[in-house]
Write a protein that holds these residues in place. Structure first.
Motif, PDB file in Angstrom:
ATOM      1  N   ALA A  76       1.761 -21.115  12.224  1.00 57.13           N
ATOM      2  CA  ALA A  76       2.276 -19.828  11.756  1.00 57.13           C
ATOM      3  C   ALA A  76       1.460 -19.364  10.571  1.00 57.13           C
ATOM      4  N   SER A  77       1.527 -18.065  10.333  1.00 58.38           N
ATOM      5  CA  SER A  77       1.009 -17.532   9.075  1.00 58.38           C
ATOM      6  C   SER A  77       2.077 -16.620   8.491  1.00 58.38           C
ATOM      7  N   VAL A  78       2.147 -16.657   7.168  1.00 59.38           N
ATOM      8  CA  VAL A  78       3.131 -15.864   6.437  1.00 59.38           C
ATOM      9  C   VAL A  78       2.386 -15.080   5.367  1.00 59.38           C
ATOM     10  N   ILE A  79       2.544 -13.767   5.381  1.00 57.46           N
ATOM     11  CA  ILE A  79       1.972 -12.923   4.329  1.00 57.46           C
ATOM     12  C   ILE A  79       3.146 -12.565   3.423  1.00 57.46           C
ATOM     13  N   ILE A  80       3.150 -13.155   2.217  1.00 55.32           N
ATOM     14  CA  ILE A  80       4.313 -13.078   1.336  1.00 55.32           C
ATOM     15  C   ILE A  80       3.892 -13.027  -0.116  1.00 55.32           C
ATOM     16  N   PRO A  81       4.106 -11.983  -0.851  1.00 54.90           N
ATOM     17  CA  PRO A  81       4.544 -10.694  -0.366  1.00 54.90           C
ATOM     18  C   PRO A  81       3.388  -9.986   0.341  1.00 54.90           C
ATOM     19  N   CYS A  82       3.740  -9.021   1.156  1.00 49.78           N
ATOM     20  CA  CYS A  82       2.729  -8.263   1.887  1.00 49.78           C
ATOM     21  C   CYS A  82       2.668  -6.840   1.334  1.00 49.78           C
ATOM     22  N   SER A  83       1.541  -6.493   0.749  1.00 52.18           N
ATOM     23  CA  SER A  83       1.347  -5.135   0.244  1.00 52.18           C
ATOM     24  C   SER A  83       1.215  -4.168   1.413  1.00 52.18           C
ATOM     25  N   MET A  84       1.419  -2.913   1.152  1.00 51.02           N
ATOM     26  CA  MET A  84       1.274  -1.911   2.202  1.00 51.02           C
ATOM     27  C   MET A  84      -0.186  -1.784   2.633  1.00 51.02           C
ATOM     28  N   LYS A  85      -1.113  -2.054   1.739  1.00 57.30           N
ATOM     29  CA  LYS A  85      -2.536  -2.049   2.093  1.00 57.30           C
ATOM     30  C   LYS A  85      -2.822  -3.154   3.104  1.00 57.30           C
ATOM     31  N   THR A  86      -2.310  -4.351   2.826  1.00 57.32           N
ATOM     32  CA  THR A  86      -2.521  -5.476   3.741  1.00 57.32           C
ATOM     33  C   THR A  86      -1.812  -5.225   5.061  1.00 57.32           C
ATOM     34  N   LEU A  87      -0.605  -4.690   5.009  1.00 56.53           N
ATOM     35  CA  LEU A  87       0.142  -4.340   6.219  1.00 56.53           C
ATOM     36  C   LEU A  87      -0.673  -3.384   7.084  1.00 56.53           C
ATOM     37  N   SER A  88      -1.228  -2.352   6.473  1.00 57.39           N
ATOM     38  CA  SER A  88      -2.029  -1.365   7.196  1.00 57.39           C
ATOM     39  C   SER A  88      -3.286  -2.008   7.792  1.00 57.39           C
ATOM     40  N   ALA A  89      -3.936  -2.860   7.012  1.00 64.65           N
ATOM     41  CA  ALA A  89      -5.156  -3.512   7.503  1.00 64.65           C
ATOM     42  C   ALA A  89      -4.854  -4.373   8.732  1.00 64.65           C
ATOM     43  N   ILE A  90      -3.775  -5.149   8.676  1.00 64.33           N
ATOM     44  CA  ILE A  90      -3.423  -5.998   9.815  1.00 64.33           C
ATOM     45  C   ILE A  90      -3.059  -5.127  11.022  1.00 64.33           C
ATOM     46  N   THR A  91      -2.246  -4.110  10.787  1.00 64.91           N
ATOM     47  CA  THR A  91      -1.822  -3.228  11.879  1.00 64.91           C
ATOM     48  C   THR A  91      -3.012  -2.613  12.597  1.00 64.91           C
ATOM     49  N   ASN A  92      -4.025  -2.231  11.829  1.00 60.91           N
ATOM     50  CA  ASN A  92      -5.163  -1.520  12.396  1.00 60.91           C
ATOM     51  C   ASN A  92      -6.364  -2.409  12.705  1.00 60.91           C
ATOM     52  N   GLY A  93      -6.167  -3.723  12.629  1.00 58.96           N
ATOM     53  CA  GLY A  93      -7.245  -4.648  12.974  1.00 58.96           C
ATOM     54  C   GLY A  93      -8.418  -4.603  12.020  1.00 58.96           C
ATOM     55  N   TYR A  94      -8.152  -4.247  10.779  1.00 57.55           N
ATOM     56  CA  TYR A  94      -9.213  -4.119   9.781  1.00 57.55           C
ATOM     57  C   TYR A  94      -9.256  -5.386   8.927  1.00 57.55           C
ATOM     58  N   GLY A  95      -9.932  -6.401   9.437  1.00 59.59           N
ATOM     59  CA  GLY A  95     -10.000  -7.694   8.770  1.00 59.59           C
ATOM     60  C   GLY A  95     -11.085  -7.745   7.727  1.00 59.59           C
ATOM     61  N   ASP A  96     -10.920  -6.991   6.649  1.00 64.30           N
ATOM     62  CA  ASP A  96     -11.958  -6.928   5.612  1.00 64.30           C
ATOM     63  C   ASP A  96     -11.846  -8.043   4.585  1.00 64.30           C
ATOM     64  N   ASN A  97     -10.763  -8.827   4.629  1.00 64.85           N
ATOM     65  CA  ASN A  97     -10.654 -10.002   3.768  1.00 64.85           C
ATOM     66  C   ASN A  97      -9.937 -11.091   4.560  1.00 64.85           C
ATOM     67  N   VAL A  98      -9.817 -12.265   3.981  1.00 62.98           N
ATOM     68  CA  VAL A  98      -9.271 -13.395   4.727  1.00 62.98           C
ATOM     69  C   VAL A  98      -7.795 -13.193   5.064  1.00 62.98           C
ATOM     70  N   ILE A  99      -7.019 -12.575   4.199  1.00 66.24           N
ATOM     71  CA  ILE A  99      -5.595 -12.376   4.493  1.00 66.24           C
ATOM     72  C   ILE A  99      -5.413 -11.468   5.706  1.00 66.24           C
ATOM     73  N   SER A 100      -6.079 -10.316   5.705  1.00 61.29           N
ATOM     74  CA  SER A 100      -5.917  -9.401   6.843  1.00 61.29           C
ATOM     75  C   SER A 100      -6.552  -9.969   8.114  1.00 61.29           C
ATOM     76  N   ARG A 101      -7.626 -10.712   7.977  1.00 62.34           N
ATOM     77  CA  ARG A 101      -8.258 -11.344   9.144  1.00 62.34           C
ATOM     78  C   ARG A 101      -7.330 -12.406   9.733  1.00 62.34           C
ATOM     79  N   VAL A 102      -6.679 -13.202   8.889  1.00 63.80           N
ATOM     80  CA  VAL A 102      -5.734 -14.212   9.383  1.00 63.80           C
ATOM     81  C   VAL A 102      -4.591 -13.542  10.140  1.00 63.80           C
ATOM     82  N   GLY A 103      -4.087 -12.425   9.608  1.00 62.36           N
ATOM     83  CA  GLY A 103      -3.041 -11.694  10.324  1.00 62.36           C
ATOM     84  C   GLY A 103      -3.511 -11.262  11.690  1.00 62.36           C
TER      85      GLY A 103
END
Length: 184
Positions: free
Chosen positions: A79-106
């Protein structure tokens, strides 16, 4: 069990810290990524240093190291847990924009059909925030907002933190007594 924990730049870093502590108590291997903004928030909002938090994790990955092992679908984790998850990170994960390790892991978690738990920490929410959460939920992510319950009669801030962390552990099937479960 192996869990990737991303602490992004939203208020509520203590939630990620407490989750790491509980996972450590349960002998869960953790891979931690802390964003640069989250590092500032940890120092501002908690009594922990960034080094203290990193010492709780089994492994730590730099948020900009796109060669980190956790970025690969061939790296097996439960599993992976993004905690807390900023709206920027949420948007990046939603849109497949893996510009850093957190959004890429999502992104990897979703594409590999593994358990992704998103703990958004923002209020109020814009329509686009809600739409991003709905889209991720539709792809299988679990959206667990940092919204405390009251049926366990919390007395302290720790009680509220434990409620959120306990809910996450419940989803991952990790036994815990962090809050009193609902009874009738």
């Amino acid at each position: 069990m192996r869990v990737v924990v991303g602490i992004s730049g939203a208020s509520g870093a203590i939630l990620g810290i407490r989750l790491l502590e509980e996972l450590q108590k349960n002998d869960v291997e953790t891979h931690l990524i802390i964003s640069s903004i989250a590092k500032d928030i940890i120092e501002y909002e908690t009594d922990y240093s960034v080094q203290d938090v990193e010492n709780i994790a089994s492994y730590v990955h730099d948020e900009n190291d796109l060669n980190a092992i956790v970025n690969s679908g061939s790296f097996k984790f439960d599993a992976s847990v993004i905690i807390p998850c900023s709206m920027k990170t949420l948007s990046a994960i939603t849109n497949g924009y893996g510009d850093n390790v957190i959004s890429r892991v999502g992104d990897v978690t979703l594409k590999e059909r593994r358990q992704l738990i998103i703990v958004p920490r923002e209020t109020p929410l814009r329509t686009v925030h809600l739409e991003n959460m709905t889209q991720l939920s539709g792809e299988g992510a679990i959206i667990l907002p940092a919204m405390p319950g009251f049926y366990h009669k919390p007395q302290t801030l720790d009680d509220q933190i434990n409620f959120i962390v306990g809910k996450i552990l419940d989803i991952m099937d990790i036994d815990n007594n962090l809050f009193t479960k609902w009874k009738q």
